[in-house]
Design a protein around this motif. Structure first.
Motif, PDB file in Angstrom:
ATOM      1  N   MET A   1       0.817  -1.211   0.000  1.00  0.00           N
ATOM      2  CA  MET A   1       0.000   0.000   0.000  1.00  0.00           C
ATOM      3  C   MET A   1       0.856   1.268   0.000  1.00  0.00           C
ATOM      4  SD  MET A   1      -3.266  -0.417  -0.286  1.00  0.00           S
ATOM      5  CE  MET A   1      -4.094   0.978   0.456  1.00  0.00           C
ATOM      6  N   GLN A   2       2.143   1.156   0.302  1.00  0.00           N
ATOM      7  CA  GLN A   2       3.038   2.307   0.243  1.00  0.00           C
ATOM      8  C   GLN A   2       3.340   2.701  -1.204  1.00  0.00           C
ATOM      9  OE1 GLN A   2       3.643   3.887   3.170  1.00  0.00           O
ATOM     10  NE2 GLN A   2       2.267   2.264   3.883  1.00  0.00           N
ATOM     11  N   SER A   3       3.082   1.797  -2.131  1.00  0.00           N
ATOM     12  CA  SER A   3       3.256   2.081  -3.559  1.00  0.00           C
ATOM     13  C   SER A   3       2.000   2.773  -4.074  1.00  0.00           C
ATOM     14  CB  SER A   3       3.476   0.766  -4.318  1.00  0.00           C
ATOM     15  OG  SER A   3       3.123   0.899  -5.675  1.00  0.00           O
ATOM     16  N   ALA A   4       2.188   3.916  -4.723  1.00  0.00           N
ATOM     17  CA  ALA A   4       1.044   4.676  -5.257  1.00  0.00           C
ATOM     18  C   ALA A   4       0.255   3.836  -6.262  1.00  0.00           C
ATOM     19  CB  ALA A   4       1.523   5.975  -5.897  1.00  0.00           C
ATOM     20  N   ALA A   5       0.941   3.071  -7.092  1.00  0.00           N
ATOM     21  CA  ALA A   5       0.251   2.266  -8.115  1.00  0.00           C
ATOM     22  C   ALA A   5      -0.617   1.189  -7.461  1.00  0.00           C
ATOM     23  CB  ALA A   5       1.262   1.637  -9.066  1.00  0.00           C
ATOM     24  N   PHE A   6      -0.091   0.509  -6.434  1.00  0.00           N
ATOM     25  CA  PHE A   6      -0.859  -0.519  -5.744  1.00  0.00           C
ATOM     26  C   PHE A   6      -2.043   0.111  -5.014  1.00  0.00           C
ATOM     27  CE2 PHE A   6      -1.881  -3.346  -2.202  1.00  0.00           C
ATOM     28  CZ  PHE A   6      -1.972  -4.572  -2.848  1.00  0.00           C
TER      29      PHE A   6
ATOM     30  N   ALA B   1      -7.833   1.287  -4.481  1.00  0.00           N
ATOM     31  CA  ALA B   1      -8.894   2.303  -4.475  1.00  0.00           C
ATOM     32  C   ALA B   1      -9.885   2.036  -5.608  1.00  0.00           C
ATOM     33  CB  ALA B   1      -8.296   3.703  -4.598  1.00  0.00           C
ATOM     34  N   GLU B   2      -9.396   1.673  -6.780  1.00  0.00           N
ATOM     35  CA  GLU B   2     -10.271   1.350  -7.915  1.00  0.00           C
ATOM     36  C   GLU B   2     -11.126   0.120  -7.614  1.00  0.00           C
ATOM     37  OE1 GLU B   2      -7.544   1.050 -11.192  1.00  0.00           O
ATOM     38  OE2 GLU B   2      -7.428   3.235 -11.435  1.00  0.00           O
ATOM     39  N   LEU B   3     -10.516  -0.889  -6.986  1.00  0.00           N
ATOM     40  CA  LEU B   3     -11.249  -2.101  -6.618  1.00  0.00           C
ATOM     41  C   LEU B   3     -12.351  -1.771  -5.606  1.00  0.00           C
ATOM     42  CD1 LEU B   3     -11.447  -5.203  -6.831  1.00  0.00           C
ATOM     43  CD2 LEU B   3      -9.772  -5.326  -4.980  1.00  0.00           C
ATOM     44  N   LEU B   4     -12.038  -0.965  -4.603  1.00  0.00           N
ATOM     45  CA  LEU B   4     -13.038  -0.566  -3.617  1.00  0.00           C
ATOM     46  C   LEU B   4     -14.150   0.256  -4.263  1.00  0.00           C
ATOM     47  CD1 LEU B   4     -10.767   0.276  -0.563  1.00  0.00           C
ATOM     48  CD2 LEU B   4     -12.416  -1.598  -0.729  1.00  0.00           C
ATOM     49  N   ALA B   5     -13.793   1.124  -5.210  1.00  0.00           N
ATOM     50  CA  ALA B   5     -14.806   1.911  -5.922  1.00  0.00           C
ATOM     51  C   ALA B   5     -15.708   0.994  -6.739  1.00  0.00           C
ATOM     52  CB  ALA B   5     -14.137   2.949  -6.819  1.00  0.00           C
ATOM     53  N   GLN B   6     -15.129  -0.017  -7.367  1.00  0.00           N
ATOM     54  CA  GLN B   6     -15.931  -0.982  -8.131  1.00  0.00           C
ATOM     55  C   GLN B   6     -16.885  -1.728  -7.208  1.00  0.00           C
ATOM     56  OE1 GLN B   6     -13.809  -4.405  -9.639  1.00  0.00           O
ATOM     57  NE2 GLN B   6     -15.158  -4.558 -11.414  1.00  0.00           N
TER      58      GLN B   6
END
Length: 160
Positions: free
Chosen positions: A81-86, A91-96
């Motif tokens: 989670m310290q990686s911006a890409a991860f 965040a995209e998965l949670l939004a989905q």
């Protein structure tokens, strides 16, 4: 308590990804009535909300058939989670997942039983939580399971 053992414990320990097989996310009332929230298929990840918040898992995830699951331990999850890409992917998965929940709530409150059945079959044709781009021609779901997904009796489903 679910009819079969859940594949992950009640406290957040990991994030999980499905490699093979199908699983169901569900809850069971004290009287034994089950609500199936989603059918999870290969390519689907689950457990990320509990991994982020530390809250207990909100539902059971139970294998419907032999399944292969990838486990990302909590420490590795937090490190990634310290990686911006991860973090953006999570965040995209949670939004989905949130979008799917809003859609389910909308369908339950605004649509007729017939329309809810049709819409749920369309979701299943796209892989339910997986949301594949194309539709499949065969949906593997029993009447009992579909009824539990919609919160209606199997008799109401058959009649409709």
């Amino acid at each position: 308590m679910a009819a079969w053992p859940a594949i992950y414990p009640p406290l957040a320990e990991s994030d999980y990804g499905i490699v093979e097989g199908r699983l169901k996310a569900s809850n069971v009332r004290s009287d034994g009535k089950e609500a199936i929230l989603s059918i999870l298929e290969p390519g689907t990840w689950f457990g990320e909300m509990s991994a982020i918040t530390g809250w207990p898992y909100a539902h059971d995830v139970i294998a419907l058939e032999t399944a292969q699951i990838v486990r990302l331990p909590l420490e590795a999850f937090h490190s990634r989670m310290q990686s911006a890409a991860f973090a953006k992917s999570i965040a995209e998965l949670l939004a989905q997942h949130t979008g799917l929940l809003y859609q389910m709530l909308e369908e339950a409150t605004l649509y007729s039983t017939r329309a809810r059945i049709a819409r749920r079959l369309m979701h299943l044709a796209r892989g339910d939580a997986t949301l594949a781009v194309g539709n499949r021609s065969k949906i593997q779901v029993s009447q009992d399971t579909l009824a539990m997904m919609l919160g209606i009796s199997r008799q109401t489903l058959s009649r409709t």
